[in-house]
Design a protein around this motif. Structure first.
Motif: not given
Ligand SMILES: Cc1cn([C@H]2C[C@H](O)[C@@H](COP(=O)(O)OP(=O)(O)O)O2)c(=O)[nH]c1=O
Ligand SMILES: Nc1ncnc2c1ncn2[C@@H]1O[C@H](COP(=O)(O)OP(=O)(O)O)[C@@H](O)[C@H]1O
Length: 201
Positions: A15, A19, A43, A53, A94, A147
């Motif tokens: 995070s 990305k 997600p 999410r 992701r 999260s």
């Molecule tokens: C894709 C994915 C997401 N997640 C969850 C945990 C992440 O905290 C959340 C998605 O966060 P996200 O909003 O993508 O985080 P950031 O923008 O901060 O990088 O979804 C999983 O647990 N496993 C997964 O494979």
């Protein structure tokens, strides 16, 4: 499973590493009048993705692993595979590497995560972006966190570094890229050059 004729590129990393910014910049850098690029994220914005999410406090362990994997298969079926079949490039913020880190931390064995994802497309290229953990955490916190996994952003860069051999063993062509102090535009430019060099463009 192999992809269709389009290219499937994944950008993963902690995070706040940038990305989603880089995915959107790459979408513009790689697109041309005769080549469409789809920028997307997991997600997904579908109902299961929204549940995953928003639901990291309600769901744990294998239940959350199944939710994010169900979302991945739905995302593949409804958006990614159709775009690849139409010859478009898909750049995804992701994907499976996130599961290998977060679901493992949540108690799901690595082998089971691979098994759950056995039918998920292998990306043509996977970039693992890492940076200074403190800087990434600051950026993520400033942007706003929701999260359960945002509460402990410690050792993120190392966790991504440790993924590389396992990903390669499973046939994932992976690049670990330390962004250092580069701007998002500079990072996107470096990734674009690697993509153009490594994939027939
Ligand atoms: C894709 C994915 C997401 N997640 C969850 C945990 C992440 O905290 C959340 C998605 O966060 P996200 O909003 O993508 O985080 P950031 O923008 O901060 O990088 O979804 C999983 O647990 N496993 C997964 O494979
Ligand atoms: N290379 C960079 N240098 C400085 N700030 C950045 C960089 N990349 C992204 N940012 C900023 O950091 C914050 C988090 O970026 P974001 O792309 O949402 O990260 P992620 O999707 O990895 O969580 C945003 O405010 C963004 O503008």
């Amino acid at each position: 499973m192999t992809t269709g004729c389009g290219r499937f590129i994944v950008i993963d990393g902690p995070s706040g590493v940038g990305k989603s910014t880089v995915v959107n910049l790459l979408g513009k850098l790689l697109a041309s009048p005769d080549h469409e690029v789809v920028a997307t994220a997991e997600p997904s914005t579908g109902p299961v993705g929204e549940l995953a999410r928003a639901g990291t406090h309600a769901y744990h362990g294998l239940a959350l692993a199944c939710l994010v994997t169900a979302d991945r298969y739905h995302h593949l079926a409804t958006q990614i595979r159709p775009a690849l079949a139409a010859g478009r490039t898909v750049v995804c913020d992701r994907y499976l590497p996130t599961s290998l880190i977060l679901q493992y931390r949540d108690g799901v064995p690595t082998e089971l995560i691979w098994q759950l994802n056995a039918d998920a497309n292998k990306p043509d290229l996977t970039f693992l972006l890492v940076g200074d953990d403190t800087l990434c955490r600051q950026r993520a916190t400033q942007r706003g966190t929701y999260s359960r996994f945002h509460e402990e952003l410690i050792g993120e860069a190392d966790a991504y570094r440790r993924l590389v051999p396992g990903l390669r063993d499973h046939g994932y062509r992976s690049h670990l890229h330390n962004i250092g102090l580069a701007s998002a535009a500079e990072v996107a430019g470096v990734l674009r050059d690697i993509i153009v060099r490594e994939l027939t463009w």
